[in-house]
Design a protein around this motif. Structure first.
Motif, mmCIF file in Angstrom:
data_model
loop_
_atom_site.group_PDB
_atom_site.id
_atom_site.type_symbol
_atom_site.label_atom_id
_atom_site.label_comp_id
_atom_site.label_asym_id
_atom_site.label_seq_id
_atom_site.Cartn_x
_atom_site.Cartn_y
_atom_site.Cartn_z
ATOM 1 N N PHE A 74 -0.599 -25.900 22.671
ATOM 2 C CA PHE A 74 0.514 -26.513 21.948
ATOM 3 C C PHE A 74 0.019 -27.164 20.655
ATOM 4 O O PHE A 74 0.584 -26.964 19.582
ATOM 5 N N THR A 75 -1.051 -27.926 20.744
ATOM 6 C CA THR A 75 -1.563 -28.629 19.564
ATOM 7 C C THR A 75 -2.153 -27.666 18.540
ATOM 8 O O THR A 75 -2.222 -27.983 17.348
ATOM 9 N N ILE A 95 6.065 -25.166 15.053
ATOM 10 C CA ILE A 95 6.757 -26.129 15.916
ATOM 11 C C ILE A 95 8.108 -26.510 15.310
ATOM 12 O O ILE A 95 9.137 -26.557 16.002
ATOM 13 N N TRP A 141 4.160 -33.253 19.504
ATOM 14 C CA TRP A 141 3.056 -32.533 18.868
ATOM 15 C C TRP A 141 2.218 -33.490 18.020
ATOM 16 O O TRP A 141 0.989 -33.475 18.075
#
Length: 224
Positions: A51-52, A59, A71
């Motif tokens: 995700f990061t 995003i 985030w």
């Protein structure tokens, strides 16, 4: 807080950040529910680290502001300052628990779910709420969710009154061939007890008056 029980306190050094995030499933991040988990997994995002590693414009393009804020936080950028004031109002109350090993034992799963609901109602009563709707859910070993909503015929403070509805809802989502690693509930559609007007032909009226004394003892002894 769940990573190092019972102390519930973990210091993550910068050099260990990616290692920690790689071990964290995307669905275990606070603020990312099961629907968001499915969307992210469809994009190949299965861990907090993945995700990061997505660029900010991705995003922004796929998700709303709240996901973007998560985030940022996982990048180490503070979005909101710490608020030490006690919370006094809620739009919803959730209780859930992950357990090991996963199980498909119906009696065990139902017993745990009923305990989650009891603990959630304790918190609701602490804030003088009557509850109008409940969502119950089961989380599988593969991190997928099944859930259903229960719209109550009348807002209540005591879950014992709605046990038949809970049992019927559980039967709708339980699959004996599936292993489950977590269960939980979310209460919502609140109304302050002092504002509540009881229906003339309430299905719960007599039983509720008898339960009030019993649950007052439960509230005194059980802290969540």
């Amino acid at each position: 807080s769940n990573f190092d029980k019972p102390s519930g306190y973990v210091v993550i050094m910068p050099e260990k950040r990616d290692e920690f995030l790689a071990k964290t499933h995307i669905g275990d991040i606070w603020g990312i529910g099961w629907r968001l988990t499915k969307r992210m997994e469809a994009l190949g995002i299965h861990t907090a680290l993945a995700f990061t590693q997505k660029p900010e414009h991705t995003i922004r393009g796929y998700f709303n502001k709240s996901v973007l804020e998560i985030w940022y936080e996982l990048q180490g950028q503070r979005v909101y300052s710490l608020n030490t004031e006690a919370k006094t109002t809620y739009a919803s109350i959730q209780k859930t628990q992950t357990y090991t090993p996963a199980t498909n034992n119906k009696d065990v799963l139902l017993a745990r779910l009923l305990d989650h609901i009891e603990r959630a109602f304790i918190k609701a009563r602490r804030h003088d709420y009557r509850v109008g709707s409940i969502q119950i859910f089961l989380k599988t070993q593969k991190f997928t969710y099944t859930s259903t909503n229960i719209k109550l015929p009348e807002k209540v403070m005591y879950p014992f009154l709605i046990r038949p509805l809970i049992h019927a809802a559980f039967d709708r989502i339980f699959n004996p061939k599936t292993l489950y690693r977590a269960s939980g509930c979310t209460l919502f559609d609140f109304e302050k007890a002092e504002m509540f007007q009881e229906a003339l032909f309430s299905p719960y009226k007599e039983t509720e008056h008898r339960l009030k004394k019993f649950y007052s003892l439960v509230d005194e002894r059980k802290i969540t």
